[in-house]
Scaffold this motif. Structure first.
Motif, mmCIF file in Angstrom:
data_model
loop_
_atom_site.group_PDB
_atom_site.id
_atom_site.type_symbol
_atom_site.label_atom_id
_atom_site.label_comp_id
_atom_site.label_asym_id
_atom_site.label_seq_id
_atom_site.Cartn_x
_atom_site.Cartn_y
_atom_site.Cartn_z
ATOM 1 N N LYS A 240 0.837 -1.211 0.000
ATOM 2 C CA LYS A 240 0.000 0.000 0.000
ATOM 3 C C LYS A 240 0.869 1.258 0.000
ATOM 4 N N ASN A 241 1.876 1.283 0.884
ATOM 5 C CA ASN A 241 2.648 2.520 1.038
ATOM 6 C C ASN A 241 3.694 2.725 -0.063
ATOM 7 N N ARG B 137 -4.638 9.798 4.551
ATOM 8 C CA ARG B 137 -3.555 10.755 4.744
ATOM 9 C C ARG B 137 -2.672 10.873 3.493
ATOM 10 N N PRO C 14 1.453 16.312 11.792
ATOM 11 C CA PRO C 14 1.829 17.548 11.094
ATOM 12 C C PRO C 14 2.389 17.280 9.696
ATOM 13 N N ILE C 15 2.393 18.334 8.873
ATOM 14 C CA ILE C 15 2.987 18.214 7.537
ATOM 15 C C ILE C 15 3.987 19.349 7.295
ATOM 16 N N ASP C 16 4.489 19.909 8.417
ATOM 17 C CA ASP C 16 5.398 21.064 8.299
ATOM 18 C C ASP C 16 6.649 20.737 7.481
ATOM 19 N N ILE C 17 7.106 19.488 7.534
ATOM 20 C CA ILE C 17 8.338 19.119 6.800
ATOM 21 C C ILE C 17 8.090 19.198 5.293
ATOM 22 N N SER D 33 10.819 12.086 7.531
ATOM 23 C CA SER D 33 9.407 11.814 7.237
ATOM 24 C C SER D 33 9.291 10.987 5.951
ATOM 25 N N PHE D 34 8.493 9.948 6.027
ATOM 26 C CA PHE D 34 8.317 8.999 4.920
ATOM 27 C C PHE D 34 7.645 9.729 3.732
ATOM 28 N N THR D 35 6.393 10.186 3.936
ATOM 29 C CA THR D 35 5.717 10.842 2.804
ATOM 30 C C THR D 35 6.314 12.234 2.535
ATOM 31 N N ASP E 260 4.404 0.504 11.940
ATOM 32 C CA ASP E 260 3.196 -0.108 11.378
ATOM 33 C C ASP E 260 3.044 -1.581 11.754
ATOM 34 N N ILE F 107 7.601 6.734 16.960
ATOM 35 C CA ILE F 107 7.210 7.551 15.808
ATOM 36 C C ILE F 107 5.955 8.377 16.083
ATOM 37 N N TRP F 108 4.891 7.725 16.511
ATOM 38 C CA TRP F 108 3.609 8.418 16.684
ATOM 39 C C TRP F 108 3.300 8.649 18.152
ATOM 40 N N ARG G 48 -3.845 -0.596 11.487
ATOM 41 C CA ARG G 48 -2.953 -1.599 12.109
ATOM 42 C C ARG G 48 -3.533 -2.105 13.423
HETATM 43 N N1 EPU Z 1 6.212 14.563 11.250
HETATM 44 C C1 EPU Z 1 6.386 15.893 11.494
HETATM 45 N N2 EPU Z 1 6.218 16.772 10.475
HETATM 46 C C2 EPU Z 1 5.900 16.373 9.221
HETATM 47 C C3 EPU Z 1 5.739 15.019 8.957
HETATM 48 C C4 EPU Z 1 5.897 14.106 10.002
HETATM 49 O O1 EPU Z 1 6.657 16.287 12.634
HETATM 50 O O2 EPU Z 1 5.787 17.235 8.327
HETATM 51 C C5 EPU Z 1 6.371 13.582 12.336
HETATM 52 C C6 EPU Z 1 5.054 12.864 12.644
HETATM 53 O O3 EPU Z 1 4.270 13.580 13.571
HETATM 54 C C7 EPU Z 1 5.532 11.539 13.182
HETATM 55 C C8 EPU Z 1 6.811 11.272 12.384
HETATM 56 O O4 EPU Z 1 7.228 12.554 11.890
HETATM 57 O O5 EPU Z 1 5.846 11.670 14.533
HETATM 58 C C9 EPU Z 1 6.675 10.286 11.246
HETATM 59 O O6 EPU Z 1 5.826 10.752 10.253
HETATM 60 P P1 EPU Z 1 5.999 10.393 8.718
HETATM 61 O O7 EPU Z 1 5.860 11.673 7.975
HETATM 62 O O8 EPU Z 1 7.211 9.573 8.494
HETATM 63 O O9 EPU Z 1 4.699 9.509 8.461
HETATM 64 P P2 EPU Z 1 3.789 9.576 7.185
HETATM 65 O O10 EPU Z 1 4.652 9.784 6.002
HETATM 66 O O11 EPU Z 1 2.653 10.475 7.407
HETATM 67 C C10 EPU Z 1 3.958 7.047 6.594
HETATM 68 C C11 EPU Z 1 3.024 5.897 6.402
HETATM 69 C C12 EPU Z 1 2.450 5.482 7.746
HETATM 70 C C13 EPU Z 1 3.604 5.136 8.684
HETATM 71 C C14 EPU Z 1 4.595 6.302 8.786
HETATM 72 C C15 EPU Z 1 5.834 5.987 9.593
HETATM 73 C C16 EPU Z 1 2.141 6.246 4.170
HETATM 74 C C17 EPU Z 1 0.981 6.598 3.320
HETATM 75 N N3 EPU Z 1 1.956 6.282 5.491
HETATM 76 O O12 EPU Z 1 3.189 8.103 7.143
HETATM 77 O O13 EPU Z 1 1.684 4.316 7.479
HETATM 78 O O14 EPU Z 1 3.106 4.850 9.976
HETATM 79 O O15 EPU Z 1 5.023 6.682 7.473
HETATM 80 O O16 EPU Z 1 6.512 4.904 9.046
HETATM 81 O O17 EPU Z 1 3.201 5.924 3.655
HETATM 82 C C18 EPU Z 1 -0.024 2.732 7.838
HETATM 83 O O18 EPU Z 1 0.270 2.221 6.745
HETATM 84 O O19 EPU Z 1 -0.770 2.174 8.672
HETATM 85 C C19 EPU Z 1 0.544 4.041 8.185
HETATM 86 C C20 EPU Z 1 0.012 4.815 9.121
#
Ligand code: EPU
Length: 421
Positions: A24-25, A96, A126-129, A166-168, A308, A330-331, A374
């Motif tokens: 999925k991711n 998301r 957040p999405i500040d990154i 940050s992953f995404t 996850d 992470i969360w 999850r």
């Molecule tokens: N964070 C920030 N600022 C940002 C982005 C993230 O502070 O701009 C923080 C978040 O608050 C968190 C940490 O960084 O504490 C990790 O966030 P990340 O951005 O890496 O997560 P994501 O990209 O939103 C993806 C997966 C999630 C998975 C996380 C961590 C996708 C679509 N989603 O989310 O997957 O938990 O990475 O590996 O790829 C799932 O599949 O169940 C799922 C939630």
């Protein structure tokens, strides 16, 4: 809409072979990457889950012609009907990953309107990154009424150092940089294998990317991207979920189509718990013939233990011999499963970002509520090893990320019934 439930008659060991679906991711960013192309992008091995379908709906509403046949989708930008830059609210709230439209839309169309994303609820997301990086590349981004309005008159390559990998965030910036003017360096980039899989698609489309999958990614912007064919990588989180299920319910399980390399930390923990593991490039086997031993886990960005899979291992720890400490790195709030597992007899104390789990010999079937994707998988695992019947309410969460879960488990000898789907 009728509520979806899953009923599981527990206490049966798992035995046999199943195929791991596409990740999925990895599928979602690849679908959004097609927004960058001016030609035809063909994606194969897409997982048949609701997040895939939601992403396809987003692409269609942005004007792309999408034809899906089973796991294969053909996305044709050359046949685009309009150049709408607006992600619909309903789809943004459902998932998301809709934020992944932001970078590609800005880079290709110079404009993006994206409602703030929804998805699983485990604390502030957040999405500040993403925004800081895009602003540094020249985008103007404003937030009005929970909706992001972004514009760019041509993005410029920059040196970006992420505050957290940050992953995404990494994916959004990498995609935007493909069509920016000049070179972008992303430092402290996320290293998840799905990022390398996305980069492989982008490179096939004509992008110039080096280092995807490492913490420094270099992207030399090009003027346009063309067509490509690409297979989505296997889902290591789905694989890890079935391995956790086998560890809890015991049995002899083989997963086809997914190798062990990207699950190294998870396989180590399963061995510590007493499982016999054998893995190759495209198979993972697990034999578990004992009650699992308690193992401590701390989630961290890849290659650390994946967040996850944390909830699923909380379920395994619930019936393990001994006490396990599980730390979520992470969360903020990803222990909501603990409340439901307690209804089944688990002994879990949560304090801030850690949980202490005193394993009990047996869980008991109960009516429980799924709260996110999850967490739902964790309740399925608990149900598989509990005595009696477990009924999971709000089971629609599972369809967001697990293709054919009931059918796969039933093929392994479990008794799982879905209703309301
Ligand atoms: N964070 C920030 N600022 C940002 C982005 C993230 O502070 O701009 C923080 C978040 O608050 C968190 C940490 O960084 O504490 C990790 O966030 P990340 O951005 O890496 O997560 P994501 O990209 O939103 C993806 C997966 C999630 C998975 C996380 C961590 C996708 C679509 N989603 O989310 O997957 O938990 O990475 O590996 O790829 C799932 O599949 O169940 C799922 C939630």
């Amino acid at each position: 809409m009728k509520e979806e439930t899953i009923a599981i008659d527990g206490g049966r060991q798992l035995a046999g072979e199943i195929e791991v679906s596409g990740a999925k991711n990895a599928a979602l960013p690849c679908l959004f990457a097609s927004l960058l192309s001016s030609k035809k992008v063909v994606l194969d091995n897409l997982p048949l889950v609701t997040d895939t379908m939601t992403s396809i709906e987003v692409l269609k509403s942005l004007g792309l012609a999408v034809r899906r046949q089973g796991k294969k989708a053909t996305i044709d930008a050359a046949k685009a009907k309009s150049a709408s830059c607006e992600v619909p609210l309903e789809q943004a709230r459902a998932m998301r990953a809709s934020i992944l439209a932001l970078g590609p839309l800005l880079a290709k169309r110079g404009e993006a309107v994206v409602p703030l994303p929804g998805g699983c609820d485990f604390g502030s997301r957040p999405i500040d990154i993403h925004l800081r990086g895009l602003r540094k590349m020249g985008a103007e981004i404003e937030m009005k009424g929970g909706v992001l309005h972004a514009r760019a008159d041509g993005l410029r390559g920059q040196r970006l150092t992420l505050e957290f990998p940050s992953f995404t965030g990494t994916e959004n910036l990498m995609m935007a940089a493909c069509l920016a003017q000049g070179e972008t360096i992303i430092d402290n980039a996320a290293r998840e294998p799905e990022i390398a899989n996305l980069a492989a698609l982008l490179v096939a489309m004509g992008a110039q990317i080096e280092g995807a999958g490492t913490s420094r990614i270099a992207i030399a912007g090009v003027a346009s991207l063309g067509g490509a064919s690409h297979a989505v990588m296997p889902d290591r989180i789905e694989a890890g979920t079935y391995l956790a299920a086998a560890a809890a319910a015991q049995g002899d399980l083989t997963l086809r189509g997914c190798g062990g390399d990207e699950l190294a930390m998870v396989l180590d923990k399963l061995e510590d718990a007493g499982a016999e593991i054998e893995s190759s490039q495209d198979r993972i086997g697990i034999i578990m013939d004992r009650r699992p031993r308690a193992v401590d886990i701390a989630t961290a960005p890849y290659p650390g233990f994946p967040t996850d899979l944390q909830a699923q291992f909380l379920a395994v720890s619930s019936i393990a011999e001994g006490t396990a400490r599980i730390v979520e790195g992470i969360w903020e709030q990803r222990f909501r499963t603990a409340d439901e597992l307690r209804l089944m007899g688990a002994d879990i104390a949560v304090s801030g970002s850690s949980a202490t789990v005193n394993g009990v010999a047996q869980l008991t079937g109960a009516h429980v509520q799924a709260t996110d994707l999850r967490a739902s998988a964790a309740l399925v695992i608990a149900g598989l090893c509990a005595s009696g019947t477990t009924v999971i309410h709000n089971a629609h969460h599972l369809q967001r990320g697990y293709e054919g879960l009931a059918a796969k488990l039933n093929a392994l000898g479990a008794r799982v019934r879905q209703a309301g789907a």
